[in-house]
Design an enzyme around this catalytic site. Structure first.
Site, short mmCIF file in Angstrom:
data_model
loop_
_atom_site.label_atom_id
_atom_site.label_comp_id
_atom_site.label_asym_id
_atom_site.label_seq_id
_atom_site.Cartn_x
_atom_site.Cartn_y
_atom_site.Cartn_z
N LYS A 14 1.24 -1.53 -0.16
CA LYS A 14 -0.19 0.18 -0.74
C LYS A 14 0.79 1.64 0.22
O LYS A 14 0.30 2.08 -0.16
CB LYS A 14 -1.24 0.06 1.18
N ARG A 89 -9.83 0.70 8.69
CA ARG A 89 -8.75 -0.29 9.29
C ARG A 89 -10.00 -1.28 10.43
O ARG A 89 -10.13 -2.09 10.06
CB ARG A 89 -7.95 -0.35 9.72
N ARG A 128 11.41 -6.44 4.99
CA ARG A 128 11.32 -5.28 5.09
C ARG A 128 11.86 -4.98 6.83
O ARG A 128 12.90 -4.01 7.08
CB ARG A 128 9.93 -4.84 4.88
N ARG A 134 11.42 -0.99 11.79
CA ARG A 134 10.61 -2.17 12.55
C ARG A 134 10.29 -3.00 13.30
O ARG A 134 10.37 -3.36 13.24
CB ARG A 134 9.33 -0.95 11.32
N ARG A 146 -0.92 -9.54 12.91
CA ARG A 146 -0.43 -8.57 11.99
C ARG A 146 -2.29 -9.10 10.82
O ARG A 146 -2.73 -8.68 10.46
CB ARG A 146 0.42 -7.99 11.63
#
Ligand code: ADP
Length: 191
Positions: A14, A89, A128, A134, A146
């Site tokens: 996204k 969300r 990532r 993160r 998640r």
């Protein structure tokens, strides 16, 4: 205005695709994940509140997210439209967004949903995590959580827009340019 919800599970791409969409269509990008990370890095009270949810891959409570997005929308003027990334969300957030946009007399034009298989998501997020810094990208259990939160709490948002005939599904696997081409095709069919 062209107001888009860019939808999809964590790791669907996204953020990457939002950057391309806002450039091509000259839109404002509202990413709730980015807004929270900005608050975190600045050490604001909102950032401190959000941190424990984010670090574990849980959703920040609706009223906090809705308040933050409401402030952002109200401080925005004279834009051609908005790309919402990572928001709404939950169905409660989608309902609240309709109210916020209704006040501005501009509806959601459509939702573009990026479809990516779970195994590919996990690989992308772990990859990532090697560079993003993160904490929620660096732990397989948090990533699994998640994805589960996505199915349980977020996926119903797709039905919310489908009922309004605003949902366009796009295959989120392939090259960045290929996927962007499919997204533009979906955007151009809106209205
Ligand atoms: P992802 O790559 O998992 O889609 P984001 O950058 O969009 O990540 O969001 C990171 C975290 O920020 C989420 O796991 C969640 O804790 C919080 N967050 C972002 N947007 C929302 C939202 N709309 N509602 C609740 N929590 C959110």
């Amino acid at each position: 205005m062209l107001n888009l919800v860019l939808f999809g599970p964590p790791g669907a791409g996204k953020g990457t695709q939002s950057a391309k969409i806002i450039e091509k269509y000259n839109l404002l990008h509202i990413s709730t994940g980015d807004l929270f990370r900005k608050h975190l890095s600045e050490g604001t009270a909102l950032g401190q509140l959000a941190q424990k949810y984010m670090d574990n891959g849980n959703l920040v409570p609706d009223e906090v997210v809705i308040g933050m997005v409401g402030d952002k929308i109200k401080s925005t003027q004279g834009v051609a439209g908005i790309v919402f990334d990572g928001f709404p969300r939950t169905v409660a957030q989608a309902e609240a967004l309709d109210v916020l946009l209704n006040d501005m007399k501009t509806p959601i034009s459509g939702m573009v949903s990026l479809e990516v298989p779970d195994e590919e998501l996990k690989t992308r997020l772990m990859e990532r995590g090697k560079t993003s810094g993160r904490v929620d990208d660096q732990d397989a259990a948090k990533i699994d959580n998640r994805i589960q939160v996505y199915y349980k709490e977020t996926l119903p948002v797709a039905s919310f827009y489908e009922k309004q005939d605003k949902l366009a599904a796009v295959k989120g696997v392939g090259s960045i340019e290929e996927i962007f081409g499919s997204i533009c095709g979906a955007i151009e069919k809106l209205n």
